[in-house]
Design an enzyme around this catalytic site. Structure first.
Site, PDB file in Angstrom:
ATOM      1  N   TYR A  41       0.856  -1.180   0.000  1.00  0.00           N
ATOM      2  CA  TYR A  41       0.000   0.000   0.000  1.00  0.00           C
ATOM      3  C   TYR A  41       0.892   1.229   0.000  1.00  0.00           C
ATOM      4  CZ  TYR A  41      -3.506   3.418   1.551  1.00  0.00           C
ATOM      5  OH  TYR A  41      -4.336   4.503   1.648  1.00  0.00           O
ATOM      6  N   ASP A  61       9.364   2.900   0.036  1.00  0.00           N
ATOM      7  CA  ASP A  61       8.284   3.566   0.756  1.00  0.00           C
ATOM      8  C   ASP A  61       8.458   3.203   2.226  1.00  0.00           C
ATOM      9  OD1 ASP A  61       6.041   4.503   1.954  1.00  0.00           O
ATOM     10  OD2 ASP A  61       4.626   3.714   0.479  1.00  0.00           O
ATOM     11  N   LYS A 111       3.963   9.102   8.886  1.00  0.00           N
ATOM     12  CA  LYS A 111       3.744   8.495  10.202  1.00  0.00           C
ATOM     13  C   LYS A 111       4.733   8.985  11.277  1.00  0.00           C
ATOM     14  CE  LYS A 111       0.807   5.232   8.065  1.00  0.00           C
ATOM     15  NZ  LYS A 111       0.772   4.273   6.985  1.00  0.00           N
TER      16      LYS A 111
HETATM   17  C1  PLP Z   1       0.178   4.768   5.574  1.00  0.00           C
HETATM   18  C2  PLP Z   1       0.988   4.523   4.372  1.00  0.00           C
HETATM   19  C3  PLP Z   1       0.973   5.395   3.272  1.00  0.00           C
HETATM   20  C4  PLP Z   1      -0.004   6.522   3.168  1.00  0.00           C
HETATM   21  O1  PLP Z   1       0.206   7.497   4.141  1.00  0.00           O
HETATM   22  P1  PLP Z   1      -1.013   8.485   4.507  1.00  0.00           P
HETATM   23  O2  PLP Z   1      -0.382   9.432   5.487  1.00  0.00           O
HETATM   24  O3  PLP Z   1      -2.091   7.624   5.075  1.00  0.00           O
HETATM   25  O4  PLP Z   1      -1.419   9.151   3.257  1.00  0.00           O
HETATM   26  C5  PLP Z   1       1.849   5.171   2.244  1.00  0.00           C
HETATM   27  N1  PLP Z   1       2.709   4.144   2.276  1.00  0.00           N
HETATM   28  C6  PLP Z   1       2.763   3.286   3.302  1.00  0.00           C
HETATM   29  C7  PLP Z   1       3.761   2.173   3.293  1.00  0.00           C
HETATM   30  C8  PLP Z   1       1.883   3.431   4.373  1.00  0.00           C
HETATM   31  O5  PLP Z   1       1.890   2.538   5.366  1.00  0.00           O
END
Ligand code: PLP
Length: 430
Positions: free
Chosen positions: A142, A237, A265
């Protein structure tokens, strides 16, 4: 009706599904979502005064636990000086210096407001830099909700019953190619099929949005090698793994250097912050230096920066925090595995450091296909059992269990004992 139920009913009248992010609705596990009134340390209190031991940690940011006094104080003090300026401030510089200092592959970094934005921007830079259009992503990873990444995505998309989102034009998804996680051959095949057309490979170095799936030996180094050979960029990511597996993130933990990295995060300590960065010559593509446009009214927001900086300072100042949460994760997984074996439960325990997952499947989980063999009904029963015991794990099979520095040995023992009771009560059937 209790107060959470009343609030959920009110919310349903004015917010789609009553929630501002789908997984919060508890749809994948049954039951009604709890509205949270306050949180401190490893605990959250709902609108009815019920207290939960929290293993979601706001989906990752709360590695220090909720309401860490130094983080709160930094945010409050910054707020008193002004909520937003729309002009540069010192905190942005300090944040960028911290990130570049921790993560050697990041020489220039741009702040944004979410992980989604970070990914969207990094992809644009990769395309601008290489002059190519196609992006390889992995099934079950994701990367936020930007159009091109909602193809075979993890997290809430996985429980939604549809593999991909409606509303994404075919053209947007046409340049997204999907490969199998932990499957280098599938990546090589795509490069062979689309020679000279792939701008970047984006990957969660630890996949933490289809449950937790760790990279097998050679997977990340293999991606690095392929991308270098094919002159494509490797994007890590690290929205979850950044500042979680350690200050250097998954790239430091596994010793693999990406070209671009996205953060979110933990970097904001609970405030809406994301960032993307990487090699200088690539990031020099970003406006106003280069021709890749990316902007943000609230980017580098002084209050968000202050909170994030305070959090990163604490993590930098006390390396014992990572030792503690990682060790706690190791022993939690070991104990949970013991339980699974003792009850001969058809379950898999996965994870690394402070990220863990209990999959309800008898198949070893190494990718999207094996993760999807999980019995989500059984997970729902487990979830409701744990919630009833005051233990708040993520309301979906396909999410991580996040540990924080605020969790104690007693908390973990209590959690294991509740899990043991669940297995006992199921008589082997789940
Ligand atoms: C949570 C998440 C996102 C998206 O971040 P948001 O702040 O919710 O837009 C992208 N990549 C990874 C791996 C994530 O866990």
């Amino acid at each position: 009706m209790n107060r959470s139920e009343v609030l959920f009913e009110r919310a349903g009248k004015v917010i789609p599904g009553g929630v501002n992010s789908p997984v919060r609705a508890f749809q994948a596990v049954g039951g009604k979502p709890r509205f949270i009134a306050s949180a401190g340390g490893a605990k959250m209190t709902d609108a009815d005064g019920n207290v939960y031991l929290d293993f979601v940690g706001s989906w990752g940011p709360m590695i220090l636990g909720h309401s860490h006094p130094a983080v709160t104080e930094a945010a409050v003090k910054a707020a008193e000086r002004g909520l937003s300026f729309g002009a540069s401030c010192e905190a942005e510089v300090e944040m960028a210096e911290l990130v570049c200092g921790f993560v050697p592959s990041v020489e220039l970094v741009r702040m944004v407001n979410s992980g989604t934005e970070a990914v969207m921007s990094a992809l644009r830079v990769a395309r601008g830099y290489t002059g190519r259009d196609k992006i390889v992503k992995f099934e079950g990873c994701y990367h936020g909700h930007c159009d091109s990444m909602l193809v075979k995505a993890g997290s809430g998309v996985m429980t939604g019953g549809v593999p991909d989102s409606a509303g994404v034009p075919e053209g947007c998804a046409a340049d997204t190619l999907t490969a199998g996680y932990n499957d280098l051959e599938s990546v090589k095949k795509l490069f062979a099929q689309f020679p000279g057309q792939i701008a970047a490979v984006i990957v969660e170095p630890v996949a933490a949005n289809m449950g937790v799936v760790t990279p097998e030996e050679g997977f990340l180094t293999g991606l690095r090698r392929i991308c270098t050979e094919e002159k494509a960029l490797l994007i890590f990511d690290e929205v979850i793994t950044g500042f979680r597996l350690g200050l250097t993130g998954a790239q430091g933990y596994y010793g693999v250097t990406p070209d671009l990295t996205t953060f979110g995060k933990i970097i904001g300590a609970g405030m809406p912050v994301g960032a993307y960065g990487g090699r200088r010559e690539i990031m020099e593509m970003v406006a106003p230096l280069g021709r890749v446009y990316q902007a943000g009214t609230l980017s580098g927001n002084p209050v968000a920066m202050a909170a994030g900086i305070a959090g990163l300072h604490i993590l930098k100042g006390d390396p014992g925090i990572y030792e503690k949460v990682n060790r706690m994760g190791d022993s939690f997984r070991k104990e949970l595995k013991n339980l699974v074996e003792r009850f001969q439960a058809p379950c898999q325990v996965t994870g690394v450091g402070s990220l863990s997952c209990l999959f309800f499947t008898k198949e070893p989980v190494r990718d999207y296909v094996s993760a999807k063999t999980s019995d989500t009904e059984a997970f729902g029963r487990y979830f409701r059992h744990m919630l009833g015991r005051g233990i708040y794990v993520a309301p979906s099979q396909f999410e991580a269990l996040f540990l924080s520095a605020a969790h104690t040995k007693e908390d973990m023992d209590r959690t294991l004992s509740a899990a043991e009771d669940y297995f006992k009560g199921q008589g082997g059937s789940l």
